[in-house]
Design an enzyme around this catalytic site. Sequence first.
Site, mmCIF file in Angstrom:
data_model
loop_
_atom_site.group_PDB
_atom_site.id
_atom_site.type_symbol
_atom_site.label_atom_id
_atom_site.label_comp_id
_atom_site.label_asym_id
_atom_site.label_seq_id
_atom_site.Cartn_x
_atom_site.Cartn_y
_atom_site.Cartn_z
ATOM 1 C CG ASP A 44 -2.269 0.703 0.925
ATOM 2 O OD1 ASP A 44 -2.234 1.855 0.464
ATOM 3 O OD2 ASP A 44 -3.335 0.094 1.149
ATOM 4 C CG ASP B 40 3.181 1.486 -9.094
ATOM 5 O OD1 ASP B 40 2.367 0.537 -9.122
ATOM 6 O OD2 ASP B 40 3.253 2.330 -10.008
ATOM 7 C CG ASP C 172 -10.569 4.130 -6.330
ATOM 8 O OD1 ASP C 172 -11.707 4.166 -6.840
ATOM 9 O OD2 ASP C 172 -9.978 5.141 -5.931
ATOM 10 C CE LYS D 137 -16.842 11.824 -11.169
ATOM 11 N NZ LYS D 137 -16.249 13.183 -11.045
ATOM 12 C CG ASP E 216 -18.645 -2.343 -2.073
ATOM 13 O OD1 ASP E 216 -17.680 -2.031 -2.807
ATOM 14 O OD2 ASP E 216 -19.137 -1.556 -1.242
ATOM 15 C CB THR F 203 -12.686 -5.585 4.708
ATOM 16 O OG1 THR F 203 -13.642 -5.172 3.718
ATOM 17 C CG2 THR F 203 -11.985 -6.838 4.240
ATOM 18 N NE ARG F 204 -11.469 1.069 8.016
ATOM 19 C CZ ARG F 204 -11.237 2.132 7.236
ATOM 20 N NH1 ARG F 204 -12.180 3.062 7.108
ATOM 21 N NH2 ARG F 204 -10.096 2.268 6.591
ATOM 22 C CG PHE F 205 -12.922 -0.208 2.334
ATOM 23 C CD1 PHE F 205 -13.310 1.097 2.084
ATOM 24 C CD2 PHE F 205 -11.596 -0.453 2.647
ATOM 25 C CE1 PHE F 205 -12.405 2.141 2.130
ATOM 26 C CE2 PHE F 205 -10.676 0.584 2.698
ATOM 27 C CZ PHE F 205 -11.087 1.884 2.443
ATOM 28 C CD GLU F 206 -17.373 -8.218 2.996
ATOM 29 O OE1 GLU F 206 -18.158 -9.123 2.668
ATOM 30 O OE2 GLU F 206 -16.196 -8.433 3.363
#
Length: 331
Positions: A187, A214, A237, A241, A273, A310-313
């Site tokens: 990361d 990277d 991410d 768009k 998601d 996960t937190r994002f999930e």
Amino acid sequence: MSEQPLNPAPVPAPEAGAAEEPTPPAADATTAHASATGSTAADALATAGSTTAEAPIAPTATATGSTAADLTVDEAAALRAASFERARRLRQEPRFPGGPAADPAGSHHERRIRSFQPRRSRVTTGQQESLERLWPKWGLDIDGKRVLDLGELFDGLPVVLEIGFGMGEATAQMAAEDPGTGILAVDVHTPGQGNLLGLADRAGSTNVRVANGDAVILLREMLAPESLDGLRVYFPDPWPKARHHKRRLIQPEFLDLVAPVLKPGAIVHCATDWEPYAEQMLEVLTAHPRFENTAADGGYAPRPAFRPLTRFEGQGLDKGHVVHDLLFARV
């Protein structure tokens, strides 16, 4: 840009005594049009880790008290060059001496569309302490200058690569629950790097290594062929768009880099998601000749027991999103 007439009508002179309209300020340079890579100037600033406060400002007076108007063209150019050089060095200096480098591979100069943007978020005292104490032992910079010996780095454990771990809670949990597997976690988010190191240390886990930089450079230049036992990409991410879809990580070109460094049978595990991104992942992975879907029906897989929520999930589920897991084997 709107077209301008070739012969614009003359503007009438203001009447005597009338106040002149103030001239609008020029547009900031960071709002310039997109470069040939598809990145905007703002992207370039974010990738370099700089902020507007770091932008060099031309001096209005020299040390002798003379103003910019008194300087020769060469003197003014030399001052500007020195100012930009100071700003460049600041961007490249690590925020914590001995910790993760600000730009380990100078990768923001490489003309390539990226799937990430580094964020200069606040680092807590605990995260800073973890970085200063544990980075020399468990951290590494992705500088593109060497090929990693994963056997030595993980004491002979099988190794999976995780790209993008956020604040590291799920990664630390997986490491604690499966100490027989090494996790090389990549990361660019400094607070997350410090948080993961601290979580692993408090859990007594020694099977985590944190890589800064990277992931494309890591895959392309720093991993030996057939050295990885798996790849995990959880909630990348989605770049929702349409004009940003080219920045999504899971693309045919990315899989071309991944396939050679995976052992035969190694699993690529993705989760998202974002429904349109899940569909693209499924399409791209299914079409690639080096990967085979482990789901019998050729679709999505149930969430494996080893992948924690996960937190994002959790945030996505709270919004009514549906989470999709994809598991493909390298053939």
